[in-house]
Scaffold this active site. Sequence first.
Site, PDB file in Angstrom:
ATOM      1  N   ASN A 192     -25.505  35.719 -29.414  1.00  0.00           N
ATOM      2  CA  ASN A 192     -26.246  36.678 -28.585  1.00  0.00           C
ATOM      3  C   ASN A 192     -26.132  36.221 -27.139  1.00  0.00           C
ATOM      4  O   ASN A 192     -26.732  35.224 -26.753  1.00  0.00           O
ATOM      5  CB  ASN A 192     -27.719  36.706 -29.037  1.00  0.00           C
ATOM      6  N   LYS A 218     -27.118  37.772 -24.472  1.00  0.00           N
ATOM      7  CA  LYS A 218     -28.238  38.202 -23.620  1.00  0.00           C
ATOM      8  C   LYS A 218     -27.713  38.775 -22.292  1.00  0.00           C
ATOM      9  O   LYS A 218     -26.674  39.408 -22.282  1.00  0.00           O
ATOM     10  CB  LYS A 218     -29.209  37.043 -23.404  1.00  0.00           C
ATOM     11  N   HIS A 256     -35.285  41.474 -31.311  1.00  0.00           N
ATOM     12  CA  HIS A 256     -35.222  40.127 -30.723  1.00  0.00           C
ATOM     13  C   HIS A 256     -36.548  39.808 -30.033  1.00  0.00           C
ATOM     14  O   HIS A 256     -37.164  40.678 -29.415  1.00  0.00           O
ATOM     15  CB  HIS A 256     -34.059  40.039 -29.727  1.00  0.00           C
ATOM     16  N   GLU A 258     -37.255  38.449 -27.360  1.00  0.00           N
ATOM     17  CA  GLU A 258     -37.315  38.767 -25.923  1.00  0.00           C
ATOM     18  C   GLU A 258     -37.587  40.254 -25.704  1.00  0.00           C
ATOM     19  O   GLU A 258     -38.255  40.634 -24.746  1.00  0.00           O
ATOM     20  CB  GLU A 258     -36.020  38.302 -25.231  1.00  0.00           C
ATOM     21  N   GLU A 261     -36.174  33.800 -36.400  1.00  0.00           N
ATOM     22  CA  GLU A 261     -36.095  33.065 -35.139  1.00  0.00           C
ATOM     23  C   GLU A 261     -37.496  32.678 -34.680  1.00  0.00           C
ATOM     24  O   GLU A 261     -38.187  33.489 -34.028  1.00  0.00           O
ATOM     25  CB  GLU A 261     -35.443  33.939 -34.065  1.00  0.00           C
ATOM     26  N   GLY A 282     -34.271  29.082 -27.043  1.00  0.00           N
ATOM     27  CA  GLY A 282     -33.966  28.697 -25.675  1.00  0.00           C
ATOM     28  C   GLY A 282     -34.787  27.518 -25.177  1.00  0.00           C
ATOM     29  O   GLY A 282     -34.816  27.232 -23.985  1.00  0.00           O
ATOM     30  N   SER A 311     -32.155  27.496 -30.842  1.00  0.00           N
ATOM     31  CA  SER A 311     -31.552  26.259 -30.353  1.00  0.00           C
ATOM     32  C   SER A 311     -30.581  25.613 -31.343  1.00  0.00           C
ATOM     33  O   SER A 311     -30.540  24.382 -31.462  1.00  0.00           O
ATOM     34  CB  SER A 311     -32.644  25.269 -29.935  1.00  0.00           C
TER      35      SER A 311
HETATM   36  C1  PEP Z   1     -31.537  33.752 -29.538  1.00  0.00           C
HETATM   37  O1  PEP Z   1     -31.762  34.200 -28.426  1.00  0.00           O
HETATM   38  O2  PEP Z   1     -31.427  34.537 -30.497  1.00  0.00           O
HETATM   39  C2  PEP Z   1     -31.417  32.314 -29.690  1.00  0.00           C
HETATM   40  C3  PEP Z   1     -31.465  31.817 -30.889  1.00  0.00           C
HETATM   41  O3  PEP Z   1     -31.276  31.594 -28.536  1.00  0.00           O
HETATM   42  P1  PEP Z   1     -30.997  30.000 -28.429  1.00  0.00           P
HETATM   43  O4  PEP Z   1     -29.910  29.678 -29.420  1.00  0.00           O
HETATM   44  O5  PEP Z   1     -30.571  29.795 -27.012  1.00  0.00           O
HETATM   45  O6  PEP Z   1     -32.279  29.322 -28.768  1.00  0.00           O
END
Ligand code: PEP
Length: 249
Positions: A9, A11, A94, A96, A166, A172, A212
């Site tokens: 992803n 973003k 997601h 966000e 998630e 992040g 992450s």
């Molecule tokens: C995400 O935004 O779906 C995500 C898992 O980000 P990150 O791997 O940067 O934590």
Amino acid sequence: MRSKIVAGNWKMNKNSADTEAVLTELSAKLPDTQAEVMVAPTYVNLAGAVRTLESSVIEVIAQNMHFAESGAYTGEISADMLLGINVETVIIGHSERRAYFGETDEILAKKVVAALEKNMRVMFCFGEELEDRKSENHFKVVETQLKNALFSLDASAWSKIVLAYEPVWAIGTGETASPEQAQEMHAFIRKTITEAYDASVANNVSILYGGSVKPANAKEIFGKPDVDGGLIGGASLVADDFVAIIESI
Ligand code: PEP
């Protein structure tokens, strides 16, 4: 049989030149893998990404879509617009989108239905906040998110659903759920789907972990029996890191 999936992803990162450069590098370095590999660039670069990956097995997917077919929704994109450029999978829910753009379970349920009506595949994201985990409410929160957005669907619709668990506190932040925490939640998700539908639906849905994931921790997380791959944010922006994560599955 559920498939293994590694999805990136991106973003709101990378202009069109960078998108093309990284996808070309990724495609050239893609290891031999049974896993499906997907990348979600930003909207304006989707069509270019599809062209760049024309002869690659990497699938270009979208980060979001609107639930309406068309109309007065300034700044939004419909399922038909995505399908028109050969994008057939969309990320919905997601964290966000939920946190910064007010997407509620109710809105997400409408988006899921709209995508499925167009025969798109949905990668549905959900997960608890840090306070939920601290107060040991994380199972309840996840169950409610699934129930509100997905459990009104017919069992047959689940062949087009991929789940991405998630935990918000791990996105992040550099903090990752331990492989044991991921496995515990993924097993709980499968149990919850078994109760709502049946074991066949639960066992056939791919459940990805996101939060992450990096080359250093991917193998251990992906090694857990109920983890079918990952949704990767930051580490998917660099071709070599994403390739290393794909190699881990
Ligand atoms: C995400 O935004 O779906 C995500 C898992 O980000 P990150 O791997 O940067 O934590």
